[in-house]
Design a protein around this motif. Structure first.
Motif, PDB file in Angstrom:
ATOM      1  N   GLN A 145      45.461  43.486  33.881  1.00  0.00           N
ATOM      2  CA  GLN A 145      46.677  43.575  34.691  1.00  0.00           C
ATOM      3  C   GLN A 145      47.678  42.499  34.254  1.00  0.00           C
ATOM      4  O   GLN A 145      47.290  41.433  33.775  1.00  0.00           O
ATOM      5  CB  GLN A 145      46.338  43.376  36.176  1.00  0.00           C
ATOM      6  CG  GLN A 145      45.330  44.379  36.722  1.00  0.00           C
ATOM      7  CD  GLN A 145      45.111  44.222  38.214  1.00  0.00           C
ATOM      8  OE1 GLN A 145      45.921  43.648  38.920  1.00  0.00           O
ATOM      9  NE2 GLN A 145      43.993  44.770  38.710  1.00  0.00           N
ATOM     10  N   TYR A 157      51.131  40.349  35.757  1.00  0.00           N
ATOM     11  CA  TYR A 157      51.881  39.955  36.931  1.00  0.00           C
ATOM     12  C   TYR A 157      53.071  39.107  36.518  1.00  0.00           C
ATOM     13  O   TYR A 157      53.049  38.431  35.498  1.00  0.00           O
ATOM     14  CB  TYR A 157      51.002  39.124  37.886  1.00  0.00           C
ATOM     15  CG  TYR A 157      49.921  39.903  38.593  1.00  0.00           C
ATOM     16  CD1 TYR A 157      48.753  40.271  37.927  1.00  0.00           C
ATOM     17  CD2 TYR A 157      50.065  40.279  39.924  1.00  0.00           C
ATOM     18  CE1 TYR A 157      47.762  40.990  38.573  1.00  0.00           C
ATOM     19  CE2 TYR A 157      49.072  40.989  40.590  1.00  0.00           C
ATOM     20  CZ  TYR A 157      47.930  41.346  39.896  1.00  0.00           C
ATOM     21  OH  TYR A 157      46.950  42.055  40.539  1.00  0.00           O
ATOM     22  N   GLY A 172      38.717  46.498  39.952  1.00  0.00           N
ATOM     23  CA  GLY A 172      39.727  45.987  39.031  1.00  0.00           C
ATOM     24  C   GLY A 172      40.839  46.950  38.739  1.00  0.00           C
ATOM     25  O   GLY A 172      41.825  46.581  38.100  1.00  0.00           O
ATOM     26  N   ARG A 220      43.878  50.436  31.416  1.00  0.00           N
ATOM     27  CA  ARG A 220      42.429  50.610  31.350  1.00  0.00           C
ATOM     28  C   ARG A 220      41.942  50.427  29.923  1.00  0.00           C
ATOM     29  O   ARG A 220      42.702  50.577  28.963  1.00  0.00           O
ATOM     30  CB  ARG A 220      42.056  52.006  31.855  1.00  0.00           C
ATOM     31  CG  ARG A 220      42.336  52.216  33.318  1.00  0.00           C
ATOM     32  CD  ARG A 220      42.128  53.669  33.728  1.00  0.00           C
ATOM     33  NE  ARG A 220      42.185  53.864  35.174  1.00  0.00           N
ATOM     34  CZ  ARG A 220      43.296  53.855  35.887  1.00  0.00           C
ATOM     35  NH1 ARG A 220      44.447  53.678  35.303  1.00  0.00           N
ATOM     36  NH2 ARG A 220      43.246  54.029  37.194  1.00  0.00           N
ATOM     37  N   GLY A 271      33.610  43.257  40.847  1.00  0.00           N
ATOM     38  CA  GLY A 271      34.476  42.622  39.873  1.00  0.00           C
ATOM     39  C   GLY A 271      35.443  41.663  40.539  1.00  0.00           C
ATOM     40  O   GLY A 271      35.627  41.677  41.750  1.00  0.00           O
ATOM     41  N   ARG A 272      36.021  40.815  39.752  1.00  0.00           N
ATOM     42  CA  ARG A 272      37.041  39.904  40.235  1.00  0.00           C
ATOM     43  C   ARG A 272      38.040  39.696  39.107  1.00  0.00           C
ATOM     44  O   ARG A 272      37.720  39.927  37.938  1.00  0.00           O
ATOM     45  CB  ARG A 272      36.439  38.578  40.675  1.00  0.00           C
ATOM     46  CG  ARG A 272      35.527  37.942  39.650  1.00  0.00           C
ATOM     47  CD  ARG A 272      35.313  36.486  39.893  1.00  0.00           C
ATOM     48  NE  ARG A 272      36.519  35.716  39.643  1.00  0.00           N
ATOM     49  CZ  ARG A 272      36.567  34.396  39.698  1.00  0.00           C
ATOM     50  NH1 ARG A 272      35.504  33.710  40.019  1.00  0.00           N
ATOM     51  NH2 ARG A 272      37.695  33.763  39.462  1.00  0.00           N
ATOM     52  N   LEU A 273      39.226  39.263  39.470  1.00  0.00           N
ATOM     53  CA  LEU A 273      40.251  39.009  38.475  1.00  0.00           C
ATOM     54  C   LEU A 273      40.195  37.560  37.998  1.00  0.00           C
ATOM     55  O   LEU A 273      40.130  36.637  38.816  1.00  0.00           O
ATOM     56  CB  LEU A 273      41.644  39.283  39.048  1.00  0.00           C
ATOM     57  CG  LEU A 273      42.031  40.731  39.302  1.00  0.00           C
ATOM     58  CD1 LEU A 273      43.470  40.804  39.799  1.00  0.00           C
ATOM     59  CD2 LEU A 273      41.882  41.579  38.045  1.00  0.00           C
ATOM     60  N   LEU A 287      49.037  47.865  35.065  1.00  0.00           N
ATOM     61  CA  LEU A 287      47.590  47.848  34.868  1.00  0.00           C
ATOM     62  C   LEU A 287      47.268  48.793  33.728  1.00  0.00           C
ATOM     63  O   LEU A 287      47.856  49.879  33.615  1.00  0.00           O
ATOM     64  CB  LEU A 287      46.885  48.302  36.146  1.00  0.00           C
ATOM     65  CG  LEU A 287      45.360  48.407  36.136  1.00  0.00           C
ATOM     66  CD1 LEU A 287      44.837  48.105  37.539  1.00  0.00           C
ATOM     67  CD2 LEU A 287      44.894  49.792  35.707  1.00  0.00           C
ATOM     68  N   PHE A 345      42.538  35.028  35.801  1.00  0.00           N
ATOM     69  CA  PHE A 345      43.922  34.922  35.367  1.00  0.00           C
ATOM     70  C   PHE A 345      44.072  33.954  34.202  1.00  0.00           C
ATOM     71  O   PHE A 345      43.361  32.952  34.110  1.00  0.00           O
ATOM     72  CB  PHE A 345      44.811  34.433  36.517  1.00  0.00           C
ATOM     73  CG  PHE A 345      45.105  35.470  37.555  1.00  0.00           C
ATOM     74  CD1 PHE A 345      44.195  35.730  38.572  1.00  0.00           C
ATOM     75  CD2 PHE A 345      46.291  36.190  37.519  1.00  0.00           C
ATOM     76  CE1 PHE A 345      44.453  36.688  39.533  1.00  0.00           C
ATOM     77  CE2 PHE A 345      46.562  37.147  38.487  1.00  0.00           C
ATOM     78  CZ  PHE A 345      45.646  37.394  39.488  1.00  0.00           C
ATOM     79  N   ASP A 357      39.753  42.048  34.701  1.00  0.00           N
ATOM     80  CA  ASP A 357      38.745  42.401  35.687  1.00  0.00           C
ATOM     81  C   ASP A 357      37.363  42.178  35.085  1.00  0.00           C
ATOM     82  O   ASP A 357      37.007  42.822  34.094  1.00  0.00           O
ATOM     83  CB  ASP A 357      38.910  43.855  36.107  1.00  0.00           C
ATOM     84  CG  ASP A 357      37.772  44.332  36.989  1.00  0.00           C
ATOM     85  OD1 ASP A 357      37.080  45.281  36.611  1.00  0.00           O
ATOM     86  OD2 ASP A 357      37.582  43.734  38.060  1.00  0.00           O
ATOM     87  N   TYR A 382      39.559  46.713  32.924  1.00  0.00           N
ATOM     88  CA  TYR A 382      40.976  46.779  33.273  1.00  0.00           C
ATOM     89  C   TYR A 382      41.637  45.453  32.948  1.00  0.00           C
ATOM     90  O   TYR A 382      41.008  44.398  32.985  1.00  0.00           O
ATOM     91  CB  TYR A 382      41.161  47.055  34.769  1.00  0.00           C
ATOM     92  CG  TYR A 382      40.443  48.285  35.265  1.00  0.00           C
ATOM     93  CD1 TYR A 382      39.196  48.188  35.858  1.00  0.00           C
ATOM     94  CD2 TYR A 382      41.018  49.549  35.130  1.00  0.00           C
ATOM     95  CE1 TYR A 382      38.527  49.303  36.298  1.00  0.00           C
ATOM     96  CE2 TYR A 382      40.355  50.670  35.577  1.00  0.00           C
ATOM     97  CZ  TYR A 382      39.104  50.536  36.165  1.00  0.00           C
ATOM     98  OH  TYR A 382      38.445  51.645  36.596  1.00  0.00           O
ATOM     99  N   GLY A 442      36.685  43.979  44.662  1.00  0.00           N
ATOM    100  CA  GLY A 442      35.821  44.252  43.531  1.00  0.00           C
ATOM    101  C   GLY A 442      36.217  45.432  42.687  1.00  0.00           C
ATOM    102  O   GLY A 442      35.445  45.870  41.835  1.00  0.00           O
TER     103      GLY A 442
END
Lengths: 116, 115
Positions: free
Chosen positions: A34, A36, B100, A51, A102-104, A49, A106, A93, A32, B98
């Motif tokens: 995103q 902002y 996304g 995919r 998962g984590r974002l 967002l 930036f 992600d 993913y 977690g």
């Protein structure tokens, strides 16, 4: 190592034109991506967002594309207005090695200024 | 209007002080995050709490101590900070951690200045 690049620190365009912001990444295969918006003195606000299996996503005057071959996302604002002036952040992600969540991550952001 | 509220908005403290940052979310989310935002640098994830359990500590110095008493509240306790810790500290929340495919909702941050 992880690397996310947003094409430039600042972009200045005239009102009514289309703003195009770029987000490039290396060494990832994010599921993913995103986008902002952040105004001075405020926290980021989620916009869109997309995919990995989507090529394009639209919301009103906003359009995002996601090219997993080029490892690039483009963010377009059509018929831009001075009120669109802000910093725009892309976020990927990523599931780090050894992690199950998962984590974002930036990018540094691109500061867009739309002048009348 | 943001569903994530951070207090205080501004904080000036000496290197030997102890202070706490507070974050509250009214969105019914189960994951909460602390980020650090410094000038010209990307947002840096510090801590993640998922259902009140800390799931990530991104190599943050021990002078930063998080606390999550429930899914709606998150604190960041500060002590013996350094000048390089001056930054905007942002709190965020999402339905679960977690994932996304979920946007994160940010507060407006606490601008921290270390003298």
């Amino acid at each position: 190592s992880q690397k996310i690049e947003q094409n430039s620190e600042a972009l200045n365009i005239q009102e009514g034109k289309t703003a195009t912001l770029t987000c490039n990444y290396t060494n990832y295969s994010p599921a993913y991506l995103q986008w902002y918006r952040q105004d001075p003195g405020r926290g980021p606000v989620f916009l869109l967002l997309i995919r990995e299996n989507e090529k394009e996503k639209r919301k009103e005057r906003l359009k995002v594309t996601f090219d997993t071959t080029l490892k690039q996302s483009l963010f377009h604002i059509t018929a831009s207005q001075p009120a669109d002036s802000a910093t725009y952040l892309c976020a990927l992600d990523i599931i780090d090695r050894g992690s199950t969540l998962g984590r974002l991550y930036f990018g540094r952001g691109t500061q867009l200024t739309v002048w009348p | 209007e943001t569903g994530v509220t951070q207090t205080p908005r501004h904080l000036v403290m000496g290197m030997t002080n102890k202070k706490s940052l507070k974050c509250e979310q009214h969105l019914g989310h189960n994951a909460m995050y602390w980020y650090k935002q410094s000038a010209k640098k990307p947002l840096e994830l510090m801590f993640v709490y998922n259902f009140k359990e800390q799931t990530e500590n991104n190599s943050v110095p021990s002078r930063f101590s998080p606390e999550c008493p429930n899914s709606s509240h998150l604190f960041l306790h500060l002590h013996t900070l350094q000048p390089e810790d001056s930054a905007l500290y942002l709190c965020a929340s999402s339905p679960v951690g977690g994932a996304g495919n979920q946007p994160q909702h940010f507060g407006d941050g606490t601008r921290l200045s270390i003298l």
